[in-house]
Structures are given as structure tokens and as C-alpha cells.
Motif scaffolding. Structure first.
Motif, PDB file in Angstrom:
ATOM      1  N   PRO A 291      13.726 -14.680   0.470  1.00 31.59           N
ATOM      2  CA  PRO A 291      12.645 -15.111   1.367  1.00 31.59           C
ATOM      3  C   PRO A 291      12.316 -14.064   2.425  1.00 31.59           C
ATOM      4  CG  PRO A 291      14.161 -16.929   0.985  1.00 31.59           C
ATOM      5  CD  PRO A 291      14.779 -15.715   0.349  1.00 31.59           C
ATOM      6  N   GLU A 292      13.337 -13.385   2.947  1.00 32.47           N
ATOM      7  CA  GLU A 292      13.107 -12.365   3.987  1.00 32.47           C
ATOM      8  C   GLU A 292      12.298 -11.200   3.418  1.00 32.47           C
ATOM      9  OE1 GLU A 292      16.147 -13.691   3.344  1.00 32.47           O
ATOM     10  OE2 GLU A 292      16.178 -15.017   5.098  1.00 32.47           O
ATOM     11  N   ALA A 293      12.657 -10.773   2.198  1.00 35.48           N
ATOM     12  CA  ALA A 293      11.933  -9.660   1.575  1.00 35.48           C
ATOM     13  C   ALA A 293      10.480 -10.063   1.288  1.00 35.48           C
ATOM     14  CB  ALA A 293      12.629  -9.232   0.284  1.00 35.48           C
ATOM     15  N   CYS A 294      10.285 -11.268   0.745  1.00 42.25           N
ATOM     16  CA  CYS A 294       8.920 -11.729   0.442  1.00 42.25           C
ATOM     17  C   CYS A 294       8.084 -11.800   1.711  1.00 42.25           C
ATOM     18  CB  CYS A 294       8.942 -13.096  -0.230  1.00 42.25           C
ATOM     19  SG  CYS A 294       9.671 -13.055  -1.868  1.00 42.25           S
ATOM     20  N   CYS A 295       8.718 -12.266   2.789  1.00 43.98           N
ATOM     21  CA  CYS A 295       8.022 -12.375   4.070  1.00 43.98           C
ATOM     22  C   CYS A 295       7.585 -10.988   4.542  1.00 43.98           C
ATOM     23  CB  CYS A 295       8.936 -13.054   5.086  1.00 43.98           C
ATOM     24  SG  CYS A 295       8.245 -13.136   6.744  1.00 43.98           S
ATOM     25  N   GLU A 296       8.513 -10.042   4.532  1.00 43.31           N
ATOM     26  CA  GLU A 296       8.198  -8.682   4.987  1.00 43.31           C
ATOM     27  C   GLU A 296       7.058  -8.081   4.147  1.00 43.31           C
ATOM     28  OE1 GLU A 296       8.661  -6.632   7.336  1.00 43.31           O
ATOM     29  OE2 GLU A 296       7.998  -4.763   6.374  1.00 43.31           O
ATOM     30  N   LEU A 297       7.131  -8.224   2.820  1.00 39.24           N
ATOM     31  CA  LEU A 297       6.109  -7.609   1.960  1.00 39.24           C
ATOM     32  C   LEU A 297       4.748  -8.294   2.120  1.00 39.24           C
ATOM     33  CD1 LEU A 297       8.334  -6.996  -1.197  1.00 39.24           C
ATOM     34  CD2 LEU A 297       7.439  -5.281   0.398  1.00 39.24           C
TER      35      LEU A 297
ATOM     36  N   ILE B 171       7.697 -19.085   1.768  1.00 36.81           N
ATOM     37  CA  ILE B 171       6.420 -19.539   2.333  1.00 36.81           C
ATOM     38  C   ILE B 171       6.628 -20.060   3.756  1.00 36.81           C
ATOM     39  CG2 ILE B 171       4.658 -21.375   2.148  1.00 36.81           C
ATOM     40  CD1 ILE B 171       4.735 -20.909  -0.914  1.00 36.81           C
ATOM     41  N   THR B 172       7.648 -20.893   3.942  1.00 38.27           N
ATOM     42  CA  THR B 172       7.890 -21.465   5.267  1.00 38.27           C
ATOM     43  C   THR B 172       8.204 -20.366   6.291  1.00 38.27           C
ATOM     44  OG1 THR B 172       8.725 -23.483   4.239  1.00 38.27           O
ATOM     45  CG2 THR B 172       9.284 -23.145   6.558  1.00 38.27           C
ATOM     46  N   LEU B 173       9.077 -19.429   5.887  1.00 41.24           N
ATOM     47  CA  LEU B 173       9.427 -18.336   6.789  1.00 41.24           C
ATOM     48  C   LEU B 173       8.193 -17.499   7.146  1.00 41.24           C
ATOM     49  CD1 LEU B 173      11.654 -16.622   8.192  1.00 41.24           C
ATOM     50  CD2 LEU B 173      11.843 -15.319   6.054  1.00 41.24           C
ATOM     51  N   THR B 174       7.391 -17.185   6.121  1.00 39.22           N
ATOM     52  CA  THR B 174       6.214 -16.333   6.342  1.00 39.22           C
ATOM     53  C   THR B 174       5.195 -17.039   7.222  1.00 39.22           C
ATOM     54  OG1 THR B 174       6.600 -15.341   4.176  1.00 39.22           O
ATOM     55  CG2 THR B 174       4.452 -14.943   5.187  1.00 39.22           C
ATOM     56  N   ARG B 175       5.035 -18.343   6.981  1.00 41.55           N
ATOM     57  CA  ARG B 175       4.076 -19.121   7.787  1.00 41.55           C
ATOM     58  C   ARG B 175       4.452 -19.059   9.279  1.00 41.55           C
ATOM     59  NH1 ARG B 175       1.041 -24.033   7.274  1.00 41.55           N
ATOM     60  NH2 ARG B 175      -0.035 -24.082   9.287  1.00 41.55           N
ATOM     61  N   HIS B 176       5.746 -19.027   9.565  1.00 40.44           N
ATOM     62  CA  HIS B 176       6.170 -18.870  10.954  1.00 40.44           C
ATOM     63  C   HIS B 176       5.905 -17.454  11.454  1.00 40.44           C
ATOM     64  CE1 HIS B 176       7.928 -22.700  11.988  1.00 40.44           C
ATOM     65  NE2 HIS B 176       8.492 -22.767  10.798  1.00 40.44           N
ATOM     66  N   LYS B 177       6.330 -16.466  10.651  1.00 41.44           N
ATOM     67  CA  LYS B 177       6.295 -15.066  11.103  1.00 41.44           C
ATOM     68  C   LYS B 177       4.873 -14.516  11.203  1.00 41.44           C
ATOM     69  CE  LYS B 177      10.587 -14.220  11.829  1.00 41.44           C
ATOM     70  NZ  LYS B 177      11.709 -13.555  11.192  1.00 41.44           N
ATOM     71  N   ILE B 178       3.948 -15.155  10.519  1.00 41.50           N
ATOM     72  CA  ILE B 178       2.561 -14.683  10.533  1.00 41.50           C
ATOM     73  C   ILE B 178       1.885 -15.094  11.844  1.00 41.50           C
ATOM     74  CG2 ILE B 178       1.080 -16.505   9.579  1.00 41.50           C
ATOM     75  CD1 ILE B 178       0.523 -14.730   7.235  1.00 41.50           C
ATOM     76  N   GLU B 179       2.531 -16.033  12.524  1.00 41.81           N
ATOM     77  CA  GLU B 179       2.121 -16.449  13.876  1.00 41.81           C
ATOM     78  C   GLU B 179       0.666 -16.896  13.971  1.00 41.81           C
ATOM     79  OE1 GLU B 179       3.328 -12.915  15.971  1.00 41.81           O
ATOM     80  OE2 GLU B 179       5.245 -13.823  16.539  1.00 41.81           O
ATOM     81  N   GLY B 180       0.163 -17.501  12.901  1.00 41.02           N
ATOM     82  CA  GLY B 180      -1.195 -18.045  12.942  1.00 41.02           C
ATOM     83  C   GLY B 180      -2.303 -17.007  12.878  1.00 41.02           C
ATOM     84  N   LYS B 181      -1.938 -15.767  12.593  1.00 40.51           N
ATOM     85  CA  LYS B 181      -2.942 -14.692  12.556  1.00 40.51           C
ATOM     86  C   LYS B 181      -4.036 -14.996  11.526  1.00 40.51           C
ATOM     87  CE  LYS B 181      -3.057  -9.650  12.399  1.00 40.51           C
ATOM     88  NZ  LYS B 181      -2.459  -8.480  11.780  1.00 40.51           N
ATOM     89  N   VAL B 182      -3.619 -15.305  10.299  1.00 43.83           N
ATOM     90  CA  VAL B 182      -4.546 -15.686   9.214  1.00 43.83           C
ATOM     91  C   VAL B 182      -3.854 -16.727   8.335  1.00 43.83           C
ATOM     92  CG1 VAL B 182      -5.791 -13.469   9.093  1.00 43.83           C
ATOM     93  CG2 VAL B 182      -3.697 -13.787   7.755  1.00 43.83           C
ATOM     94  N   PRO B 183      -4.616 -17.444   7.513  1.00 42.65           N
ATOM     95  CA  PRO B 183      -3.986 -18.426   6.617  1.00 42.65           C
ATOM     96  C   PRO B 183      -3.141 -17.759   5.534  1.00 42.65           C
ATOM     97  CG  PRO B 183      -6.370 -18.792   6.793  1.00 42.65           C
ATOM     98  CD  PRO B 183      -6.091 -17.464   7.407  1.00 42.65           C
ATOM     99  N   LEU B 184      -2.159 -18.515   5.044  1.00 46.17           N
ATOM    100  CA  LEU B 184      -1.268 -18.043   3.976  1.00 46.17           C
ATOM    101  C   LEU B 184      -1.625 -18.752   2.665  1.00 46.17           C
ATOM    102  CD1 LEU B 184       1.255 -16.456   3.061  1.00 46.17           C
ATOM    103  CD2 LEU B 184       2.647 -18.404   3.814  1.00 46.17           C
ATOM    104  N   ILE B 185      -1.931 -17.957   1.651  1.00 38.99           N
ATOM    105  CA  ILE B 185      -2.299 -18.502   0.334  1.00 38.99           C
ATOM    106  C   ILE B 185      -1.051 -18.569  -0.547  1.00 38.99           C
ATOM    107  CG2 ILE B 185      -3.775 -18.200  -1.699  1.00 38.99           C
ATOM    108  CD1 ILE B 185      -5.536 -16.294   0.036  1.00 38.99           C
TER     109      ILE B 185
END
Ligand code: 1CP
Length: 366
Positions: free
Chosen positions: A62-68, A138-152
Motif C-alpha cells: 500500500p505504501e508503494a502504491c500510494c507513493e507511485l 486506496i484508503t492510504l492514498t485517499r488520506h495522503k492526497i489531502e483532497g487535492k484531486v479525486p482518486l479513481i
């Protein structure tokens, strides 16, 4: 409980909803833009991060997917992000082995050869357990993206996944999987149905985990003719959208769904009446013709030839302008007609994104 669909108020608030608005057919000030395969080897930071790591090991982290997923957002003014993963995690969840062979692409050491091989697939797939790593990403990325744009979130469609499971890799003719359609139509439908059931759970799980839109990739639609498309692709694409939408409605959720059936010209009208909010187009389709065939019922996404990114910046800007004139600036999400290639210049992507924003704002003022 497999899917708990209650809204997740604790995610950071969304700051840029342009992509979601365009997907739902609401007015936008500018045309939103993102690129298929926006996380990829064309970015030096992607190559550096992935170096020496197995592809599917990366998918399971999950961490790698989030970073990429976040990498392209640090460079470009994209209006959406797509979770880093692969469509082939679904056949893996059903019990098949898939390796990513450098220089060759995804490879199944033991593809399905004849109808009896369906017995090798799990009869009951615990999607929540098998694909938990994607949901966590997905959950981790949704947090780390900080609401900048939607996550597909995304999935491969049944026919495209079936073609990999039988061919064992990409193919020029797809003669093995197509022979199934003509020799074993009933078994083919059984397999497509089983894939559909897994995909529906998978997409609902992605929404529960935090995905704000869903894209279904039918990348191999175009190797079928119109008759086979109507028999083996369309019913399953419709079924997926209808079932996902129905289930989401029960909890008052509306998550835009995008269908990308590459090279399926003959399917455009049907696809526009298949419960999807957005039809994504490859570059071989004329924007005005696509608008006519989809009758203003859906939003459209696409469709610049990825190779136009090899053009000089000024030329990219002209190509974008022509594309926007063809689609119009509303009910429209700019994208490429397919994924980016590893040898593309990140500067060209920046030029593409800038041109979409600039020209669409200008056109909206006129
Ligand atoms: O090591 C690497 O970096 C390999 C390259 C790569 C990447 C970056 C592969 C192998 N998959 C991915 C990620 C990926 N795959 C994403 C990530 C999100 C993003 O877009 O940024 C997505 C959406 C996919 C989806 C995917 N995988 C599709 C559907 C889209 C399409 O291109 O039509 C397909 C067909 C695949 C299979 C696949 N995975 C990878 C490759 C090279 C391929 C295609 C092989 C073939 O030509 O058959």
C-alpha cells in the motif's frame, strides 16, 4: 460484512471537484484533465522507486502504491489521480499465477487451455481478503492526497481479463481466446460471468475504501467484431455498472463510472446507454462523431493520440485546441486515447495539461 458502504467523513475535504463535476455532467470552469498511465516509467522518480523491485510485490505494498500514485501529482496540475495497481490482480485473486517479465510484460506461466481448466479457478473468491492490499492502498492514498484531486479506482473488464487468462500474455491475433468464443461459447459465458461477479465486489470494495470514481478498462474490445462485442463484452460491461450503481444507491452514494472500450467504434451508442456516466475514447474516433453517436447522454473522456506528446509544445497546444473544439468544453474530461509510453518527455505532459486548462478557460469566456 463484505462491503460497508457508509460515507467516510474523516477523509480530507476535496478541494478540486472539476473532474467529478464533468463526469456527472455539471458545469465546469475549465476542462479537467488526467492521463492514463500517468504513473509510469516516463518519470525518472518512478524508475528510481521501482528499480530492482518485482512489479506485483510493488502492487501488494500500500505504501508503494500510494507513493507511485502521488508522484505525477507533484509535477503536474492534473485534475484526477488513479490508484497505482494493475488489472491482472483480479486473475491472481481467482487463483492464477501472473508474473511481470521485464521487457515482455505480464505473463501467465499456466494459462487456461481448455474448458476443464475453469476448475483451477477458485469457486468462491473472498474479494475482501484477496484484494485487501488494494483497498488498503486506496484508503492510504485517499488520506495522503489531502483532497487535492479525486482518486479513481479501476478494474479490467471481463473480456480483457479472459483474454489474458487464456492467451497467457499480450498477443497479436488473440486466436486462442477468440477460438474459445467460437468453440465453447457457453463456457466462455460462464467464465465471463464469474469474472463479472468478482469485479462487482472488487469495485464496491474500492468505493468503500475511498475511491471517488471508477474506470473499467476493456482494453481488448477492439479485437472483436460488432456481433461478438454485443455478445461477449457489452452485456457484462452493463451488468457491472448496473449492479455497482444499484448497490451504491442503497446507501445514497453516487460514484461516477467510466467505461473505456478501446477501438470499439461500433459499440459507442450502446455504451452510452449502459449505466456509465462517462465513455472514454481512443484516438481513432472523431470527437464530433462520438458526440453524435452518444447523443449527449454521457460525458466523454479522451482522446489525444498518445504519440502527439512527441510533438513540439506549440504543436501539442494546437492539437489540444482542435480536440477541445471537437468535444466542446462541457461534459468532457481531457485525456489521452490510451496510456503513455516510457520514452515520453514529462515536459510534454506539462504542456498537454497547461494547454487543456488554458484553451478551455478561454473558450468558456467566449
Ligand atoms: O514495471 C513497470 O512499471 C511495468 C509497467 C506497468 C505499469 C506502470 C504495468 C505493466 N502496469 C502498470 C500500472 C497500471 N496498469 C496502471 C496504473 C495507474 C496509471 O494509469 O497510472 C493501470 C491503470 C494499469 C491497467 C492495465 N494493465 C491495463 C489497462 C489499460 C491499458 O493499458 O489498456 C492493461 C491492459 C494492463 C496490463 C499490463 N500491465 C503492464 C503492462 C505492460 C500491461 C500491458 C501488456 C500488454 O500489452 O498486453
Amino acid at each position: 460484512d463484505l462491503i460497508h458502504l457508509e460515507a467516510r467523513p474523516y477523509f480530507p475535504q476535496l478541494k478540486n471537484d472539476t473532474f467529478l463535476r464533468a463526469a456527472r455532467g455539471e458545469q465546469t470552469q475549465h476542462v479537467p484533465v488526467w492521463c492514463m498511465r500517468q504513473a509510469g516509467r516516463y518519470l525518472p522518480e518512478f524508475r528510481e522507486f521501482r528499480a530492482g523491485k518485482d512489479f506485483f510485490d510493488t502492487c501488494r505494498s500500500p505504501e508503494a502504491c500510494c507513493e507511485l500514485t502521488l508522484q505525477p501529482l507533484r509535477r503536474f496540475d492534473f485534475d484526477a489521480s488513479i490508484i497505482f495497481s494493475d488489472i491482472l490482480v483480479v486473475p491472481q485473486a481467482m487463483g492464477m499465477e501472473v508474473q511481470m517479465v521485464p521487457g515482455k510484460g505480464p505473463t501467465f506461466p499456466d494459462p487456461l487451455k481448455d474448458p476443464e481448466d475453469l476448475q483451477r479457478l477458485k469457486t468462491k473468491v473472498d474479494v475482501q481478503k484477496e484484494l485487501d492490499y488494494v483497498f488498503k492502498a486506496i484508503t492510504l492514498t485517499r488520506h495522503k492526497i489531502e483532497g487535492k484531486v479525486p482518486l479513481i479506482g479501476f478494474t479490467g473488464a471481463p473480456w480483457t481479463l479472459m483474454s489474458y487468462m487464456i492467451e497467457g500474455s499480450g498477443s497479436k491475433t488473440f486466436s486462442k481466446v477468440k477460438s474459445w468464443l467460437y468453440r465453447y461459447p457457453e463456457v466462455s459465458h460462464m467464465l465471463l460471468k464469474r469474472l463479472t461477479d468478482v469485479i462487482v465486489d472488487y469495485l464496491l470494495g474500492q468505493v468503500a475504501a475511498g475511491a471517488q470514481a471508477l474506470q473499467v478498462f476493456e482494453s481488448h474490445a477492439g479485437i472483436l467484431g460488432p456481433v461478438e462485442f454485443k455478445a461477449f463484452c457489452l452485456p457484462y460491461l452493463r451488468d457491472i455498472a448496473r449492479r455497482v450503481k444499484d448497490q451504491l444507491k442503497e446507501t445514497g452514494q453516487d460514484v461516477p463510472m467510466i467505461v473505456f472500450a478501446k477501438d470499439a467504434h461500433y459499440g459507442l451508442e450502446d455504451l452510452s446507454q449502459s449505466y456509465y456516466d462517462v465513455v472514454s475514447l481512443d484516438w481513432t474516433i472523431d470527437p464530433r462523431l462520438a458526440r453524435e453517436q452518444t447523443g449527449g447522454k454521457v460525458s466523454l473522456q479522451g482522446n489525444m493520440d498518445p504519440c502527439a506528446l512527441y510533438a513540439p509544445k506549440e504543436r501539442i497546444s494546437e492539437i489540444v485546441k482542435t480536440m477541445l473544439e471537437g468535444f466542446g468544453t462541457q461534459r468532457y474530461i481531457a485525456n489521452l486515447g490510451h496510456g503513455m509510453y516510457p520514452d515520453m518527455d514529462p515536459e510534454s505532459v506539462a504542456a498537454f495539461v497547461e494547454a487543456v486548462h488554458k484553451h478551455s478557460r478561454q473558450m468558456n469566456k467566449q
